[in-house]
Design an enzyme around this catalytic site. Structure first.
Site, PDB file in Angstrom:
ATOM      1  CE  LYS A  88      -3.746  -1.564   3.132  1.00 26.43           C
ATOM      2  NZ  LYS A  88      -4.486  -1.479   4.113  1.00 26.43           N
ATOM      3  CG  ASP A 104      -9.905  -2.166   6.509  1.00 26.43           C
ATOM      4  OD1 ASP A 104      -8.850  -2.460   7.051  1.00 26.43           O
ATOM      5  OD2 ASP A 104     -10.932  -2.705   6.555  1.00 26.43           O
ATOM      6  CB  SER A 105      -8.249  -2.108   0.624  1.00 28.76           C
ATOM      7  OG  SER A 105      -6.897  -2.303   1.260  1.00 28.76           O
ATOM      8  NE  ARG A 112      -4.299   1.121  -1.511  1.00 27.64           N
ATOM      9  CZ  ARG A 112      -4.479  -0.177  -1.521  1.00 27.64           C
ATOM     10  NH1 ARG A 112      -3.924  -0.701  -2.624  1.00 27.64           N
ATOM     11  NH2 ARG A 112      -4.873  -1.053  -0.786  1.00 27.64           N
TER      12      ARG A 112
HETATM   13  P1  ITT Z   1      -2.609  -1.796   7.339  1.00 20.46           P
HETATM   14  O1  ITT Z   1      -3.660  -2.057   8.240  1.00 20.46           O
HETATM   15  O2  ITT Z   1      -1.244  -1.763   8.173  1.00 20.46           O
HETATM   16  O3  ITT Z   1      -2.866  -0.696   6.361  1.00 20.46           O
HETATM   17  P2  ITT Z   1      -3.038  -4.455   6.339  1.00 20.46           P
HETATM   18  O4  ITT Z   1      -2.291  -5.410   5.187  1.00 20.46           O
HETATM   19  O5  ITT Z   1      -3.601  -5.174   7.483  1.00 20.46           O
HETATM   20  O6  ITT Z   1      -2.106  -3.259   6.515  1.00 20.46           O
HETATM   21  P3  ITT Z   1      -6.127  -4.259   5.490  1.00 20.46           P
HETATM   22  O7  ITT Z   1      -6.273  -4.947   6.931  1.00 20.46           O
HETATM   23  O8  ITT Z   1      -6.779  -3.257   4.821  1.00 20.46           O
HETATM   24  O9  ITT Z   1      -4.369  -3.953   5.522  1.00 20.46           O
HETATM   25  O10 ITT Z   1      -5.903  -5.810   4.514  1.00 20.46           O
HETATM   26  C1  ITT Z   1      -5.919  -5.575   3.129  1.00 20.46           C
HETATM   27  C2  ITT Z   1      -5.762  -6.897   2.592  1.00 20.46           C
HETATM   28  O11 ITT Z   1      -6.212  -6.714   1.325  1.00 20.46           O
HETATM   29  C3  ITT Z   1      -4.589  -7.223   2.502  1.00 20.46           C
HETATM   30  O12 ITT Z   1      -4.471  -8.854   2.607  1.00 20.46           O
HETATM   31  C4  ITT Z   1      -3.896  -6.808   1.185  1.00 20.46           C
HETATM   32  O13 ITT Z   1      -2.889  -7.687   0.678  1.00 20.46           O
HETATM   33  C5  ITT Z   1      -5.079  -6.900   0.200  1.00 20.46           C
HETATM   34  N1  ITT Z   1      -5.228  -5.911  -0.537  1.00 20.46           N
HETATM   35  C6  ITT Z   1      -5.666  -4.536  -0.324  1.00 20.46           C
HETATM   36  N2  ITT Z   1      -5.417  -3.635  -1.660  1.00 20.46           N
HETATM   37  C7  ITT Z   1      -4.845  -4.841  -2.399  1.00 20.46           C
HETATM   38  C8  ITT Z   1      -4.332  -4.419  -3.574  1.00 20.46           C
HETATM   39  O14 ITT Z   1      -4.309  -3.250  -4.176  1.00 20.46           O
HETATM   40  N3  ITT Z   1      -3.935  -5.556  -4.241  1.00 20.46           N
HETATM   41  C9  ITT Z   1      -3.735  -6.688  -3.773  1.00 20.46           C
HETATM   42  N4  ITT Z   1      -4.241  -6.965  -2.498  1.00 20.46           N
HETATM   43  C10 ITT Z   1      -4.530  -5.833  -1.892  1.00 20.46           C
END
Ligand code: ITT
Length: 208
Positions: free
Chosen positions: A18, A78-79, A192
């Site tokens: 990210k 959050d994604s 994003r």
């Molecule tokens: P932070 O909370 O520290 O930001 P995190 O990885 O825990 O990091 P999330 O809880 O939002 O973040 O989880 C996002 C999930 O979705 C994580 O498994 C990512 O790999 C996936 N994800 C999100 N955006 C993505 C993208 O652009 N391409 C591939 N996978 C994505």
């Protein structure tokens, strides 16, 4: 906020994938990284929006007592990947899916194995960004913006670019996964990228 200079934003994320994207998508802002060794931010909500706000507010509280420089606001993301045949899962639990598998290629393979052969393969990536300004009379309140990209799931992980579930996601209008497409292409249409465009527009209005 920040008249005559770039808005300074603390990126409250420990996800290196990210962070690399934010550096491209939020060019022109003064970006400060969440320090290595800073606490991980709880995300206990049922919806992307709850978790994005929870992370941004948690990060702001921590930064107020530990931050090494002044910032205008805190941004959290959050994604996740929402698969129709899995009732929208793993969705908000995407980062916690298959915790026994360290690599995202393997997580992707397991996710694909959960789909029956004739399943509907439609899916979407969703991103909610929460922006929480630092306290101050001119700074306004927290807000969220979001973006999504529709697509289908590949039959096997493909490509080495991007991060996370990129190797299994083919955005509509393309034949290649996000991990096969050039980063520049992902940045024109991703969840994003769309959320960052909405953030830019919202910050430009000065309405918070
Ligand atoms: P932070 O909370 O520290 O930001 P995190 O990885 O825990 O990091 P999330 O809880 O939002 O973040 O989880 C996002 C999930 O979705 C994580 O498994 C990512 O790999 C996936 N994800 C999100 N955006 C993505 C993208 O652009 N391409 C591939 N996978 C994505």
């Amino acid at each position: 906020m920040a008249r005559g200079r770039a808005v300074k934003i603390l990126l409250a994320s420990s996800n290196q994938g990210k962070l690399a994207e934010f550096r491209q998508l939020l060019a022109g802002f003064d970006l400060v990284s969440w320090p290595t060794g800073a606490p991980s931010l709880p995300e206990t909500g049922a919806f992307f929006q709850d978790n994005a706000l929870q992370k941004a507010e948690g990060a702001r509280a921590w930064w107020q007592s530990h931050g090494r420089e002044a910032v205008d606001g805190v941004l959290a993301d959050d994604s996740g990947l929402c698969v129709d045949a899995l009732w929208g899962g793993p969705g908000v639990l995407s980062a916690r899916f298959a915790p026994d598998l360290p690599s995202y290629h393997d997580k992707g393979r397991r996710l694909l194995a959960m789909l029956p052969e004739d399943a509907d393969r439609t899916a979407r990536f969703v991103c909610v960004l929460a922006f929480v300004p630092m306290p101050g009379p001119m700074h306004g309140g927290p807000f969220t913006v979001s973006g999504a990209v529709e697509g289908t799931l590949a039959f096997d992980p493909r490509g080495d670019g991007g991060f996370g579930y990129d190797p299994i996601f083919i955005p509509d209008g393309h034949e290649h996964t996000f991990a096969e497409l050039p980063a520049g292409t992902k940045h024109t249409l991703s969840h994003r990228a769309r959320a960052c465009a909405a953030l830019r527009a919202r910050l430009a209005t000065g309405r918070r």
